[in-house]
Design a protein around this motif. Structure first.
Motif, PDB file in Angstrom:
ATOM      1  N   LEU A   1     -21.058  39.874 -12.318  1.00  0.00           N
ATOM      2  CA  LEU A   1     -21.971  40.643 -12.900  1.00  0.00           C
ATOM      3  C   LEU A   1     -23.016  41.207 -12.120  1.00  0.00           C
ATOM      4  CD1 LEU A   1     -22.450  38.108 -15.765  1.00  0.00           C
ATOM      5  CD2 LEU A   1     -20.838  39.524 -15.807  1.00  0.00           C
ATOM      6  N   GLY A   2     -22.874  42.583 -12.103  1.00  0.00           N
ATOM      7  CA  GLY A   2     -23.838  43.190 -10.870  1.00  0.00           C
ATOM      8  C   GLY A   2     -23.498  43.028  -9.792  1.00  0.00           C
ATOM      9  N   LYS A   3     -24.182  42.682  -8.683  1.00  0.00           N
ATOM     10  CA  LYS A   3     -23.838  42.527  -7.358  1.00  0.00           C
ATOM     11  C   LYS A   3     -23.912  41.049  -6.846  1.00  0.00           C
ATOM     12  CE  LYS A   3     -25.219  47.348  -6.117  1.00  0.00           C
ATOM     13  NZ  LYS A   3     -26.076  48.120  -5.230  1.00  0.00           N
ATOM     14  N   GLY A   4     -25.130  40.275  -7.582  1.00  0.00           N
ATOM     15  CA  GLY A   4     -25.006  38.956  -6.987  1.00  0.00           C
ATOM     16  C   GLY A   4     -24.713  37.683  -8.102  1.00  0.00           C
ATOM     17  N   ILE A   5     -24.209  38.119  -9.187  1.00  0.00           N
ATOM     18  CA  ILE A   5     -23.943  36.817 -10.067  1.00  0.00           C
ATOM     19  C   ILE A   5     -22.537  36.754  -9.928  1.00  0.00           C
ATOM     20  CG2 ILE A   5     -24.322  35.953 -12.172  1.00  0.00           C
ATOM     21  CD1 ILE A   5     -26.857  36.511 -10.692  1.00  0.00           C
ATOM     22  N   VAL A   6     -21.985  35.601  -9.663  1.00  0.00           N
ATOM     23  CA  VAL A   6     -20.382  35.339  -9.419  1.00  0.00           C
ATOM     24  C   VAL A   6     -20.304  34.033 -10.414  1.00  0.00           C
ATOM     25  CG1 VAL A   6     -18.504  34.964  -8.007  1.00  0.00           C
ATOM     26  CG2 VAL A   6     -20.275  36.443  -7.234  1.00  0.00           C
ATOM     27  N   LEU A   7     -19.332  34.198 -11.229  1.00  0.00           N
ATOM     28  CA  LEU A   7     -18.816  33.094 -12.202  1.00  0.00           C
ATOM     29  C   LEU A   7     -17.465  32.968 -12.114  1.00  0.00           C
ATOM     30  CD1 LEU A   7     -20.956  34.266 -15.449  1.00  0.00           C
ATOM     31  CD2 LEU A   7     -21.657  32.185 -13.879  1.00  0.00           C
ATOM     32  N   GLU A   8     -17.079  31.391 -11.805  1.00  0.00           N
ATOM     33  CA  GLU A   8     -15.636  31.264 -11.942  1.00  0.00           C
ATOM     34  C   GLU A   8     -15.353  30.665 -13.309  1.00  0.00           C
ATOM     35  OE1 GLU A   8     -12.514  28.556  -9.263  1.00  0.00           O
ATOM     36  OE2 GLU A   8     -14.664  28.019  -9.229  1.00  0.00           O
ATOM     37  N   PHE A   9     -14.040  31.377 -13.838  1.00  0.00           N
ATOM     38  CA  PHE A   9     -13.498  30.937 -14.851  1.00  0.00           C
ATOM     39  C   PHE A   9     -12.306  29.668 -14.575  1.00  0.00           C
ATOM     40  CE2 PHE A   9      -9.984  31.289 -18.200  1.00  0.00           C
ATOM     41  CZ  PHE A   9     -10.745  31.032 -19.262  1.00  0.00           C
ATOM     42  N   VAL A  10     -12.678  28.761 -15.364  1.00  0.00           N
ATOM     43  CA  VAL A  10     -11.694  27.470 -15.189  1.00  0.00           C
ATOM     44  C   VAL A  10     -11.192  27.230 -16.576  1.00  0.00           C
ATOM     45  CG1 VAL A  10     -11.583  25.109 -14.563  1.00  0.00           C
ATOM     46  CG2 VAL A  10     -13.241  26.746 -13.124  1.00  0.00           C
ATOM     47  N   SER A  11      -9.838  26.946 -16.716  1.00  0.00           N
ATOM     48  CA  SER A  11      -9.110  26.697 -17.943  1.00  0.00           C
ATOM     49  C   SER A  11      -8.356  25.365 -17.573  1.00  0.00           C
ATOM     50  CB  SER A  11      -8.290  27.899 -18.406  1.00  0.00           C
ATOM     51  OG  SER A  11      -7.685  27.280 -19.561  1.00  0.00           O
ATOM     52  N   GLU A  12      -8.513  24.354 -17.945  1.00  0.00           N
ATOM     53  CA  GLU A  12      -7.860  23.061 -17.744  1.00  0.00           C
ATOM     54  C   GLU A  12      -7.469  22.153 -18.840  1.00  0.00           C
ATOM     55  OE1 GLU A  12     -10.123  21.073 -14.778  1.00  0.00           O
ATOM     56  OE2 GLU A  12     -12.009  20.808 -16.205  1.00  0.00           O
ATOM     57  N   ILE A  13      -6.437  21.406 -18.585  1.00  0.00           N
ATOM     58  CA  ILE A  13      -5.936  20.482 -19.649  1.00  0.00           C
ATOM     59  C   ILE A  13      -6.425  19.044 -19.164  1.00  0.00           C
ATOM     60  CG2 ILE A  13      -4.075  19.485 -20.965  1.00  0.00           C
ATOM     61  CD1 ILE A  13      -2.595  22.106 -20.702  1.00  0.00           C
ATOM     62  N   VAL A  14      -7.000  18.439 -20.230  1.00  0.00           N
ATOM     63  CA  VAL A  14      -7.716  16.900 -19.633  1.00  0.00           C
ATOM     64  C   VAL A  14      -7.060  16.131 -20.715  1.00  0.00           C
ATOM     65  CG1 VAL A  14      -9.701  15.836 -19.695  1.00  0.00           C
ATOM     66  CG2 VAL A  14      -9.752  18.232 -19.202  1.00  0.00           C
ATOM     67  N   GLU A  15      -6.592  15.007 -20.080  1.00  0.00           N
ATOM     68  CA  GLU A  15      -6.052  14.023 -21.062  1.00  0.00           C
ATOM     69  C   GLU A  15      -7.012  13.128 -21.399  1.00  0.00           C
ATOM     70  OE1 GLU A  15      -2.769  12.097 -18.879  1.00  0.00           O
ATOM     71  OE2 GLU A  15      -1.490  13.733 -18.676  1.00  0.00           O
TER      72      GLU A  15
END
Length: 210
Positions: free
Chosen positions: A89-103
């Protein structure tokens, strides 16, 4: 098993912050009305949103000033999110998208004292059925029972283990030794060839035996 979708801030004012995407739509921006508030001048008041469509998550830029990027590519229309995508977002905001299955861990019922005692009794019953005894009892039984191998003479035991063809060969050799070789040796030692085979030798060579 449960599917968990979340954002992890890799770069920005709150590095390491985890945002769980539990709502059907999560708004991102600088204003307080947003679900994910990022206090940074590069972020627009209503910068972007993440929404659910057909059980998939999509990222949409809300005409922000500095733009929204998915894995380094600027988006101009909603794009589907994939596990591991980096959202800038913009130049300095970085977000990682994580999708995981939890038992989910099953709830284990604690054992009561009565159940433990019953289990101990069952173990004892099983040991009685199988006939297992303490080491000292086994040792006494072994001493009281005579050994079948020690009763038979050593020679007979070896003879039982000898192959049949070996026994037959030994018998044939003994027969030849007793009835062929030994008489020949006796005749040779006593010089009785002419007495036993005189007629045969005289036929071959007359006058050999008187």
């Amino acid at each position: 098993m449960t599917l968990i979708n979340k954002l992890i801030m890799k770069s920005g004012p709150e590095v390491g912050k985890v945002i769980h995407l539990e709502k059907d739509e999560v708004s991102i921006g600088r204003e307080l009305i947003n679900d994910l508030i990022i206090s940074d001048p590069e972020i627009s008041r209503k910068h972007a949103r993440i929404f659910t469509k057909n059980k998939n998550l999509y990222l949409e830029d809300l005409k922000s000033t500095n733009g929204t990027f998915q894995s380094g590519k600027k988006i101009t229309k909603p794009v589907e999110l994939k596990n591991g995508d980096l959202l800038t977002l913009g130049k300095g905001i970085v977000l990682e998208f994580v999708s995981e299955i939890v038992e989910e861990n099953p709830v284990v019922e604690p054992l009561s004292v009565e159940k433990k005692q019953e289990g101990t009794k069952q173990v004892k019953k099983v040991s009685d059925v199988t006939g297992r005894q303490p080491a000292s009892t086994k040792k006494t039984d072994k001493q009281s029972k005579p050994s079948t191998k020690s009763d038979a003479p050593l020679g007979i035991e070896k003879l039982r283990n000898t192959p049949t063809w070996v026994i037959v060969l030994v018998i044939v050799l003994l027969f030849l030794l007793i009835f062929c070789v030994l008489p020949m040796l006796i005749i040779e030692w006593t010089d009785q060839w002419c007495n036993f085979f005189g007629a045969f030798f005289n036929q071959i060579q007359p006058g050999v035996c008187p």
